[in-house]
Design a protein around this motif. Structure first.
Motif, PDB file in Angstrom:
ATOM      1  N   PHE A  10       0.703  -1.282   0.067  1.00  0.00           N
ATOM      2  CA  PHE A  10       0.015   0.241   0.020  1.00  0.00           C
ATOM      3  C   PHE A  10       0.976   1.118   0.128  1.00  0.00           C
ATOM      4  CE2 PHE A  10      -2.612  -3.143   2.002  1.00  0.00           C
ATOM      5  CZ  PHE A  10      -3.963  -3.008   1.253  1.00  0.00           C
ATOM      6  N   ASN A  11       0.467   2.178  -0.869  1.00  0.00           N
ATOM      7  CA  ASN A  11       1.100   3.493  -0.746  1.00  0.00           C
ATOM      8  C   ASN A  11       0.416   4.230   0.388  1.00  0.00           C
ATOM      9  OD1 ASN A  11       2.325   5.989  -1.038  1.00  0.00           O
ATOM     10  ND2 ASN A  11       2.124   5.895  -3.123  1.00  0.00           N
ATOM     11  N   ARG A  12       1.186   4.336   1.544  1.00  0.00           N
ATOM     12  CA  ARG A  12       0.948   4.694   2.915  1.00  0.00           C
ATOM     13  C   ARG A  12       0.362   6.354   2.743  1.00  0.00           C
ATOM     14  NH1 ARG A  12       3.776   1.627   7.562  1.00  0.00           N
ATOM     15  NH2 ARG A  12       3.145  -0.493   6.762  1.00  0.00           N
ATOM     16  N   LYS A  13       1.125   6.753   1.734  1.00  0.00           N
ATOM     17  CA  LYS A  13       1.022   8.405   1.783  1.00  0.00           C
ATOM     18  C   LYS A  13      -0.248   8.595   1.002  1.00  0.00           C
ATOM     19  CE  LYS A  13       3.702  12.435   0.427  1.00  0.00           C
ATOM     20  NZ  LYS A  13       4.960  13.009  -0.044  1.00  0.00           N
ATOM     21  N   GLN A  14      -0.601   7.921  -0.027  1.00  0.00           N
ATOM     22  CA  GLN A  14      -1.830   8.129  -0.920  1.00  0.00           C
ATOM     23  C   GLN A  14      -2.915   7.602  -0.167  1.00  0.00           C
ATOM     24  OE1 GLN A  14      -1.228   5.884  -4.376  1.00  0.00           O
ATOM     25  NE2 GLN A  14      -1.062   7.697  -5.620  1.00  0.00           N
ATOM     26  N   LEU A  15      -2.911   6.586   0.501  1.00  0.00           N
ATOM     27  CA  LEU A  15      -4.030   6.096   1.473  1.00  0.00           C
ATOM     28  C   LEU A  15      -4.286   7.120   2.737  1.00  0.00           C
ATOM     29  CD1 LEU A  15      -5.949   3.885   2.143  1.00  0.00           C
ATOM     30  CD2 LEU A  15      -4.397   2.846   3.558  1.00  0.00           C
ATOM     31  N   GLY A  16      -3.406   7.672   3.201  1.00  0.00           N
ATOM     32  CA  GLY A  16      -3.466   8.780   4.233  1.00  0.00           C
ATOM     33  C   GLY A  16      -4.068   9.821   3.809  1.00  0.00           C
ATOM     34  N   ILE A  17      -3.675  10.368   2.617  1.00  0.00           N
ATOM     35  CA  ILE A  17      -4.408  11.793   1.870  1.00  0.00           C
ATOM     36  C   ILE A  17      -5.675  11.355   1.499  1.00  0.00           C
ATOM     37  CG2 ILE A  17      -4.272  13.196  -0.463  1.00  0.00           C
ATOM     38  CD1 ILE A  17      -1.235  12.928  -0.198  1.00  0.00           C
ATOM     39  N   THR A  18      -6.116  10.287   1.001  1.00  0.00           N
ATOM     40  CA  THR A  18      -7.614   9.808   0.587  1.00  0.00           C
ATOM     41  C   THR A  18      -8.412   9.844   1.810  1.00  0.00           C
ATOM     42  OG1 THR A  18      -6.422   8.256  -1.109  1.00  0.00           O
ATOM     43  CG2 THR A  18      -8.720   7.996  -0.569  1.00  0.00           C
ATOM     44  N   LEU A  19      -7.783   9.230   2.741  1.00  0.00           N
ATOM     45  CA  LEU A  19      -8.909   9.123   4.086  1.00  0.00           C
ATOM     46  C   LEU A  19      -8.857  10.461   4.669  1.00  0.00           C
ATOM     47  CD1 LEU A  19      -7.180   6.041   5.761  1.00  0.00           C
ATOM     48  CD2 LEU A  19      -9.182   6.107   4.822  1.00  0.00           C
ATOM     49  N   ILE A  20      -8.076  11.456   4.666  1.00  0.00           N
ATOM     50  CA  ILE A  20      -8.213  12.851   4.973  1.00  0.00           C
ATOM     51  C   ILE A  20      -9.109  13.464   4.172  1.00  0.00           C
ATOM     52  CG2 ILE A  20      -7.050  15.082   5.207  1.00  0.00           C
ATOM     53  CD1 ILE A  20      -4.582  13.491   6.247  1.00  0.00           C
ATOM     54  N   LEU A  21      -8.964  13.446   2.862  1.00  0.00           N
ATOM     55  CA  LEU A  21      -9.990  13.889   1.901  1.00  0.00           C
ATOM     56  C   LEU A  21     -11.414  13.455   2.237  1.00  0.00           C
ATOM     57  CD1 LEU A  21      -8.223  14.072  -1.463  1.00  0.00           C
ATOM     58  CD2 LEU A  21      -8.844  16.044   0.027  1.00  0.00           C
ATOM     59  N   ALA A  26     -16.664  14.670   4.565  1.00  0.00           N
ATOM     60  CA  ALA A  26     -18.211  14.056   5.375  1.00  0.00           C
ATOM     61  C   ALA A  26     -18.442  15.403   6.417  1.00  0.00           C
ATOM     62  CB  ALA A  26     -17.394  13.134   6.280  1.00  0.00           C
ATOM     63  N   VAL A  27     -17.092  15.993   6.815  1.00  0.00           N
ATOM     64  CA  VAL A  27     -17.530  17.209   7.677  1.00  0.00           C
ATOM     65  C   VAL A  27     -17.962  18.506   6.943  1.00  0.00           C
ATOM     66  CG1 VAL A  27     -16.304  19.220   8.855  1.00  0.00           C
ATOM     67  CG2 VAL A  27     -15.580  16.692   9.035  1.00  0.00           C
ATOM     68  N   MET A  28     -17.708  18.745   5.441  1.00  0.00           N
ATOM     69  CA  MET A  28     -18.396  19.649   4.906  1.00  0.00           C
ATOM     70  C   MET A  28     -19.808  19.383   4.521  1.00  0.00           C
ATOM     71  SD  MET A  28     -15.255  20.633   2.079  1.00  0.00           S
ATOM     72  CE  MET A  28     -16.398  21.294   1.037  1.00  0.00           C
ATOM     73  N   ILE A  29     -20.181  18.177   4.224  1.00  0.00           N
ATOM     74  CA  ILE A  29     -21.760  17.827   4.010  1.00  0.00           C
ATOM     75  C   ILE A  29     -22.403  18.208   5.369  1.00  0.00           C
ATOM     76  CG2 ILE A  29     -23.075  15.677   3.521  1.00  0.00           C
ATOM     77  CD1 ILE A  29     -21.082  14.893   1.612  1.00  0.00           C
ATOM     78  N   SER A  30     -21.989  17.383   6.258  1.00  0.00           N
ATOM     79  CA  SER A  30     -22.868  17.855   7.617  1.00  0.00           C
ATOM     80  C   SER A  30     -22.752  19.066   8.028  1.00  0.00           C
ATOM     81  CB  SER A  30     -22.156  16.736   8.899  1.00  0.00           C
ATOM     82  OG  SER A  30     -20.821  17.127   9.164  1.00  0.00           O
ATOM     83  N   ILE A  34     -25.691  22.668   8.912  1.00  0.00           N
ATOM     84  CA  ILE A  34     -25.809  23.540   9.886  1.00  0.00           C
ATOM     85  C   ILE A  34     -25.401  25.072   9.474  1.00  0.00           C
ATOM     86  CG2 ILE A  34     -24.459  24.358  12.223  1.00  0.00           C
ATOM     87  CD1 ILE A  34     -23.627  20.944  12.314  1.00  0.00           C
ATOM     88  N   PHE A  35     -24.565  25.139   8.620  1.00  0.00           N
ATOM     89  CA  PHE A  35     -24.267  26.461   8.179  1.00  0.00           C
ATOM     90  C   PHE A  35     -25.715  26.945   7.281  1.00  0.00           C
ATOM     91  CE2 PHE A  35     -22.937  29.269   4.505  1.00  0.00           C
ATOM     92  CZ  PHE A  35     -22.403  30.422   5.556  1.00  0.00           C
ATOM     93  N   LYS A  36     -26.414  26.284   6.667  1.00  0.00           N
ATOM     94  CA  LYS A  36     -27.588  26.629   5.871  1.00  0.00           C
ATOM     95  C   LYS A  36     -28.764  27.292   7.057  1.00  0.00           C
ATOM     96  CE  LYS A  36     -30.892  24.469   2.912  1.00  0.00           C
ATOM     97  NZ  LYS A  36     -31.159  23.188   2.106  1.00  0.00           N
ATOM     98  N   ASP A  37     -28.980  26.440   8.181  1.00  0.00           N
ATOM     99  CA  ASP A  37     -29.738  26.776   9.175  1.00  0.00           C
ATOM    100  C   ASP A  37     -29.338  28.125   9.679  1.00  0.00           C
ATOM    101  OD1 ASP A  37     -31.299  24.394   8.375  1.00  0.00           O
ATOM    102  OD2 ASP A  37     -30.405  23.186   9.990  1.00  0.00           O
ATOM    103  N   LYS A  38     -28.094  28.155   9.926  1.00  0.00           N
ATOM    104  CA  LYS A  38     -27.611  29.382  10.724  1.00  0.00           C
ATOM    105  C   LYS A  38     -28.018  30.877   9.849  1.00  0.00           C
ATOM    106  CE  LYS A  38     -26.418  27.964  14.652  1.00  0.00           C
ATOM    107  NZ  LYS A  38     -27.174  28.141  15.646  1.00  0.00           N
ATOM    108  N   LEU A  39     -27.625  30.343   8.451  1.00  0.00           N
ATOM    109  CA  LEU A  39     -27.808  31.582   7.533  1.00  0.00           C
ATOM    110  C   LEU A  39     -29.356  31.758   7.457  1.00  0.00           C
ATOM    111  CD1 LEU A  39     -26.393  33.294   5.254  1.00  0.00           C
ATOM    112  CD2 LEU A  39     -27.172  31.561   3.652  1.00  0.00           C
ATOM    113  N   LYS A  40     -29.948  30.900   7.598  1.00  0.00           N
ATOM    114  CA  LYS A  40     -31.583  31.268   7.428  1.00  0.00           C
ATOM    115  C   LYS A  40     -31.944  32.079   8.528  1.00  0.00           C
ATOM    116  CE  LYS A  40     -35.748  28.584   6.722  1.00  0.00           C
ATOM    117  NZ  LYS A  40     -36.277  27.317   6.590  1.00  0.00           N
TER     118      LYS A  40
END
Length: 198
Positions: A10-21, A26-30, A34-40
């Motif tokens: 396994f290319n650990r560097k690529q795997l690490g970057i993929t997991l971070i992305l 997931a954080v951006m979607i959730s 929250i941001f949409k509700d606050k904006l409203k």
């Protein structure tokens, strides 16, 4: 054929970057919800529409919410295809409008065309446009335009047409050109989202 998993590299560097992305996505979607509700919430506060009151009617069973300082009056009607009609006015009288519920199987776009002819006969129109918008889980047609009365005072019109079973809901908001703010659109859509009919 047997696979020896011990020899797969396994290319650990690529795997690490993929997991971070994936984690960031997931954080951006959730966080987006929250941001949409606050904006409203902020938009409603800026438009002085953050405290709402419920309006209801028994025949037909209609309910919706408007800002607390608004006056709402049920209006008489004689048309056979009109089930409900009420008008509303903001506290400062800068926003006026109405909601009508029609018994209709007519195409929404045909009604919009007919309404445009009536409006053009009475007022000078500018920037007339129709677009599809999402209101909660439903789609609505939003007609926006600028019109001028006989005293050459300008008004911004936002008219929503929404089909609900065999009911055509038309909810309109008219604001003086000088008082209109873009964040009012969020408030208008919040009012329309609260509308229910049985």
């Amino acid at each position: 054929m047997k696979i020896d998993y011990g020899k797969i590299k396994f290319n650990r560097k690529q795997l690490g970057i993929t997991l971070i992305l994936l984690g960031l996505m997931a954080v951006m979607i959730s966080g987006g919800e929250i941001f949409k509700d606050k904006l409203k919430e902020v938009a409603l506060m800026e438009a002085d529409m953050n405290i709402m009151k419920d309006i209801s009617n028994d025949q037909p069973k209609v309910s919706f919410s408007v800002p607390e300082g608004w006056d709402v009056s049920a209006m008489p009607y004689t048309s056979n295809n009109l089930r409900y009609y009420s008008e509303y006015t903001s506290r400062e009288n800068t926003i006026n409008g109405y909601v009508k519920v029609f018994i209709s199987e007519e195409d929404v776009l045909e009604m919009i065309k007919r309404d445009k002819i009536v409006i053009k006969a009475s007022y000078r129109l500018e920037d007339y446009k129709t677009e599809m918008v999402k209101i909660g889980d439903s789609n609505a047609n939003l007609v926006s335009y600028l019109f001028y009365n006989e005293n050459k005072e300008g008004f911004v019109a936002k008219e929503y047409y929404l089909m609900d079973k065999k009911n055509l809901v038309k909810m309109c908001f008219y604001t003086s050109k000088d008082s209109y703010k873009d964040n009012m659109l969020i408030a208008f859509q919040t009012i329309l989202e609260s509308f229910r009919i049985e």
